[in-house]
Design an enzyme around this catalytic site. Sequence first.
Site, PDB file in Angstrom:
ATOM      1  N   LYS A 114     -31.974   3.621   7.493  1.00  0.00           N
ATOM      2  CA  LYS A 114     -31.628   4.883   8.209  1.00  0.00           C
ATOM      3  C   LYS A 114     -30.183   5.132   8.166  1.00  0.00           C
ATOM      4  O   LYS A 114     -29.277   4.547   7.715  1.00  0.00           O
ATOM      5  CB  LYS A 114     -31.938   4.260   9.820  1.00  0.00           C
ATOM      6  CG  LYS A 114     -32.348   5.485  10.690  1.00  0.00           C
ATOM      7  CD  LYS A 114     -33.830   5.723  10.384  1.00  0.00           C
ATOM      8  CE  LYS A 114     -34.357   6.778  11.359  1.00  0.00           C
ATOM      9  NZ  LYS A 114     -35.950   6.686  11.251  1.00  0.00           N
TER      10      LYS A 114
HETATM   11  P1  NAD Z   1     -37.268  16.797  15.987  1.00  0.00           P
HETATM   12  O1  NAD Z   1     -35.692  16.885  15.962  1.00  0.00           O
HETATM   13  O2  NAD Z   1     -37.952  17.518  15.036  1.00  0.00           O
HETATM   14  O3  NAD Z   1     -37.742  16.848  17.557  1.00  0.00           O
HETATM   15  C1  NAD Z   1     -37.008  16.297  18.544  1.00  0.00           C
HETATM   16  C2  NAD Z   1     -37.597  16.942  19.820  1.00  0.00           C
HETATM   17  O4  NAD Z   1     -36.907  16.240  20.850  1.00  0.00           O
HETATM   18  C3  NAD Z   1     -36.981  18.413  19.916  1.00  0.00           C
HETATM   19  O5  NAD Z   1     -38.177  19.080  20.601  1.00  0.00           O
HETATM   20  C4  NAD Z   1     -35.933  18.100  21.088  1.00  0.00           C
HETATM   21  O6  NAD Z   1     -35.884  19.338  21.762  1.00  0.00           O
HETATM   22  C5  NAD Z   1     -36.542  17.134  21.768  1.00  0.00           C
HETATM   23  N1  NAD Z   1     -35.376  16.449  22.675  1.00  0.00           N
HETATM   24  C6  NAD Z   1     -34.310  16.075  22.249  1.00  0.00           C
HETATM   25  N2  NAD Z   1     -33.363  15.317  23.220  1.00  0.00           N
HETATM   26  C7  NAD Z   1     -34.476  15.426  24.285  1.00  0.00           C
HETATM   27  C8  NAD Z   1     -33.988  15.010  25.805  1.00  0.00           C
HETATM   28  N3  NAD Z   1     -33.061  14.289  25.984  1.00  0.00           N
HETATM   29  N4  NAD Z   1     -35.489  14.869  26.467  1.00  0.00           N
HETATM   30  C9  NAD Z   1     -36.288  15.319  25.913  1.00  0.00           C
HETATM   31  N5  NAD Z   1     -36.605  15.932  24.751  1.00  0.00           N
HETATM   32  C10 NAD Z   1     -35.542  16.085  23.850  1.00  0.00           C
HETATM   33  O7  NAD Z   1     -37.286  15.088  15.834  1.00  0.00           O
HETATM   34  P2  NAD Z   1     -38.705  14.552  15.201  1.00  0.00           P
HETATM   35  O8  NAD Z   1     -38.576  14.348  13.786  1.00  0.00           O
HETATM   36  O9  NAD Z   1     -39.941  15.010  15.933  1.00  0.00           O
HETATM   37  O10 NAD Z   1     -38.765  13.163  15.707  1.00  0.00           O
HETATM   38  C11 NAD Z   1     -38.974  12.686  17.140  1.00  0.00           C
HETATM   39  C12 NAD Z   1     -38.923  11.192  17.402  1.00  0.00           C
HETATM   40  O11 NAD Z   1     -39.870  10.594  16.491  1.00  0.00           O
HETATM   41  C13 NAD Z   1     -37.735  10.678  16.720  1.00  0.00           C
HETATM   42  O12 NAD Z   1     -37.421   9.274  17.728  1.00  0.00           O
HETATM   43  C14 NAD Z   1     -37.831  10.140  15.509  1.00  0.00           C
HETATM   44  O13 NAD Z   1     -36.888   8.976  14.938  1.00  0.00           O
HETATM   45  C15 NAD Z   1     -39.497   9.819  15.485  1.00  0.00           C
HETATM   46  N6  NAD Z   1     -39.832   9.730  14.332  1.00  0.00           N
HETATM   47  C16 NAD Z   1     -39.984  10.843  13.504  1.00  0.00           C
HETATM   48  C17 NAD Z   1     -40.606  11.007  12.174  1.00  0.00           C
HETATM   49  C18 NAD Z   1     -40.686  12.280  11.502  1.00  0.00           C
HETATM   50  O14 NAD Z   1     -41.343  12.242  10.476  1.00  0.00           O
HETATM   51  N7  NAD Z   1     -40.077  13.291  11.624  1.00  0.00           N
HETATM   52  C19 NAD Z   1     -41.274   9.884  11.863  1.00  0.00           C
HETATM   53  C20 NAD Z   1     -41.482   8.662  12.832  1.00  0.00           C
HETATM   54  C21 NAD Z   1     -40.835   8.593  13.877  1.00  0.00           C
END
Ligand code: NAD
Length: 424
Positions: A114
């Site tokens: 990561k």
């Molecule tokens: P992103 O940046 O696209 O979206 C994050 C979202 O969370 C946004 O809508 C933001 O406004 C919201 N957010 C941020 N802080 C917040 C809070 N305190 N309360 C509520 N909402 C809040 O990120 P993402 O890629 O969608 O990732 C989200 C989660 O999924 C993370 O934990 C990431 O590790 C996990 N994840 C992502 C992927 C991927 O392919 N993008 C894969 C596996 C896991």
Amino acid sequence: MSAAAPPPTHLRENPFELAQGQLRRVGETFAVDEDLIRILSLCKKGVEVSVPVQMDDGSVHAFTGYRVIHNMTRGPAKGGIRYHPAVTQDEVKALAMWMTWKCALMGLPFGGAKGGVICDPKTLSSGELERLTRRYTTEIINEIGPEKDIPAPDVGTDAQVMAWIFDTYSMNVGHSVLGVVTGKPLSIGGSVGRVGATARGSLYCIRTALQKQGKRLHDTRVAIQGFGNVGSNLAQLLAEEGVRVIAVSDSKGGVANPYGLDVPAAVAHKAEHGQLEGLPGSDSITNEELIEIDCDVLTPCALEQVITADNAPRIQASMICEGANGPTTPAADEILEDRNILVLPDVLANAGGVVVSYFEWVQGLQEYFWKEYEVNAKLNDIVVRAFEETWSTRERYATSMRTAAYGLAVQRVAEATTIRGLYP
Ligand code: NAD
């Protein structure tokens, strides 16, 4: 030159210590050799780098970046890069460890890694973001590579950021290296289906879990925290399946309607106004209220540690699907288990992204690209097989889905470590 001051963190407990505690408990449940657990408790390698960036106003900010490899026994390390003002080294180490388990659970030939940069991408111009990304990539260039460590998007990073990483790495080695990073735009070797893959994997897990319980997807009411890559794509996929999405939120707050939100309108509203609040036909709710809302499936898709011992007793959902990494604390886990709430753990429920990242890496190495139906069909095969393996392990050991998933994964990494032997 100035260094950004650390902002308040969303983390209540040290995530790496939580991840190490989870590993110890899994080791006990599955009788994994204690020497192996000691090896797997630590990260193989980590770098902390300074990322000085010239800002648009001519000043220079020094950002801090990390890249951590937890394990590469089963293959090159794989894991996203997070741009967030509160990212910490221990958070990155925990996320790297979870990537090792996720890749092993899915049967992918990868270890876990990561990365992160302490910054707020929302306040940076496109030029500042590009300069930050190119300098960060240069600082970690000896760590990454298609056979070593392959980054991908995570919170605060997207396909454009991956394109800059790809270009910076390729310019340095003198030729295009498609396999150095995944989540790239389609025009430079991305895979069809990658953008929605994490959400699609979550959808397959929810559907399979409901089938096990004799329930149907389209009778289900879902609440989603986080409306970024994972949350907004999941909302759209669920709405296409006829599911009632009754609440969604982003960092600024949420909206709810017990009869179901108009998801395409929510996506358009967020694109136009930069927030969900104010969506016609909805009531405003806080992120705390969303966690406790009356629904069937709760899907945290934002950050870690949002389901805690404080709110777990009041959760009304009968199933939790962890789109985010680490959204449930171990104390909350125990409460949810006592309350018979089925938790689909992160290493299973959000693994769709890394599975299609694996497909992108394979396609890039072969320079031969697949059609979307092939990507989605292969994704379904891998995720549903991992779900079934986890479900039967859960039954065999009379344990939770999380312990079962971690148990399978840790045993696979432990076996590979034993077979390879300890060097030298
Ligand atoms: P992103 O940046 O696209 O979206 C994050 C979202 O969370 C946004 O809508 C933001 O406004 C919201 N957010 C941020 N802080 C917040 C809070 N305190 N309360 C509520 N909402 C809040 O990120 P993402 O890629 O969608 O990732 C989200 C989660 O999924 C993370 O934990 C990431 O590790 C996990 N994840 C992502 C992927 C991927 O392919 N993008 C894969 C596996 C896991």
